[in-house]
Design an enzyme around this catalytic site. Structure first.
Site, short mmCIF file in Angstrom:
data_model
loop_
_atom_site.label_atom_id
_atom_site.label_comp_id
_atom_site.label_asym_id
_atom_site.label_seq_id
_atom_site.Cartn_x
_atom_site.Cartn_y
_atom_site.Cartn_z
N SER A 133 0.58 -1.17 -0.05
CA SER A 133 -0.12 -0.47 0.25
C SER A 133 0.99 1.47 0.10
O SER A 133 1.75 1.17 0.39
CB SER A 133 -0.84 0.03 1.17
OG SER A 133 -1.17 1.66 1.29
N TYR A 146 -2.59 -0.53 10.45
CA TYR A 146 -2.92 -0.83 8.87
C TYR A 146 -1.32 -0.29 8.83
O TYR A 146 0.00 -1.37 7.89
CB TYR A 146 -3.90 -0.41 8.28
CG TYR A 146 -3.96 -1.37 7.17
CD1 TYR A 146 -4.18 -2.11 6.51
CD2 TYR A 146 -3.36 -0.16 6.40
CE1 TYR A 146 -4.30 -2.45 5.56
CE2 TYR A 146 -3.35 -0.16 4.62
CZ TYR A 146 -3.64 -2.02 4.87
OH TYR A 146 -4.22 -1.88 3.20
#
Length: 275
Positions: A133, A146
């Site tokens: 990501s 995350y």
């Protein structure tokens, strides 16, 4: 290289688009999901699908054995994609929240990968592709859990790429920015389970977060692209004779990757905060 691929997290979003897109390109796709009901739906769409839950070692082991039996112990590529988020300020994340998200977003990736590598070693070729990501490159508020898993996964993937040199196994990172998916909706149960926001020192700030978390978006986020943008980079990672170590998806990821290297930390923090 055997033109077969195991993809995780195929119930929706990136995983589903990748499974359908690669099947259309002639790949034999093993599309896995956590829930059997989702697997049944994928089978109705013409995909080979069985359950794989990163949080469950027995599920991973059973999925690998199912794969071996279906494809004579071979696999050309692995796309580690399944993941979830647990929003919240770092100071409000209990140990259990971090343990739960690391089990899936990092430990599950590693467990599955190490069970697949022997098949690729025997064949002398393979592609291991991990979905990271933009939050594996830079940090953002409220996303500490995350971000931590993606930073850790990027480091582990880089090490694996170095260790696999000379084996015929290529290791690649795909780094999407904003992609249309259900990750926000899917994060709500984790937030509700672990974050006691009403008793947080940041309770008032959380009220703004709750609005974004629980209300449907009226329009895509800035720079947001559909899952097919990730599939396009996945195809390059799989089919290029010499794949790159990293593939950026969306302008946001490209911008942040560039900014991370050229800006001093205060300037980068300001840019990230401005969003």
């Amino acid at each position: 290289m055997d033109k077969s691929i195991l993809i995780t997290g195929c119930s929706s979003g990136i995983g589903l688009d990748a499974a359908l897109g690669l099947k259309a390109r002639g790949w034999r796709v093993f599309a896995t999901c956590r829930q059997e009901a989702d697997c049944a739906r994928l089978r109705d769409q013409g995909l080979e699908s069985f359950a794989l839950d990163y949080a469950d070692e027995a599920s991973i082991s059973a999925a690998v054995e199912e794969l071996r039996s279906r494809n004579n112990g071979r696999l050309g590529a692995l796309f580690n994609n399944g993941a979830f988020a647990c929003p919240g300020a770092v100071e409000d994340l209990p140990r259990g929240a971090l343990r739960e998200i690391f089990e899936v977003n990092l430990f599950g990736y590693q467990d599955l990968t190490r069970r697949i590598i022997p098949m690729m070693r025997e064949a002398g070729a393979g592609r291991i592709i991990n979905c990271s990501s933009v939050l594996g490159l830079v940090a953002m508020k409220w996303r500490g859990a995350y971000v931590a898993t993606k930073f850790a996964m990027e480091g582990m993937t880089d090490v694996l790429r170095l260790e696999m040199r000379g084996t015929g196994i290529e290791v690649v990172l795909i780094e999407p920015g904003p992609i249309t998916s259900r990750i926000r909706e899917n994060s709500i149960p984790h937030f509700e389970k672990w974050v006691d926001w009403e008793h947080s020192a940041r309770a008032e700030e959380y009220r703004g977060l709750l609005h974004r978390l629980y209300h449907s978006k009226n329009a895509p986020d800035r720079f947001e692209l559909p899952p097919s943008a990730v599939t396009a980079k996945l195809v390059k990672a799989l089919e290029s004779p010499r794949p790159a170590a990293r593939y950026y998806v969306t302008k946001a990821t490209t911008l942040m990757a560039f900014a991370r290297w050229i800006l001093p930390r205060p300037a980068l923090d300001w840019l990230i905060t401005k969003g």
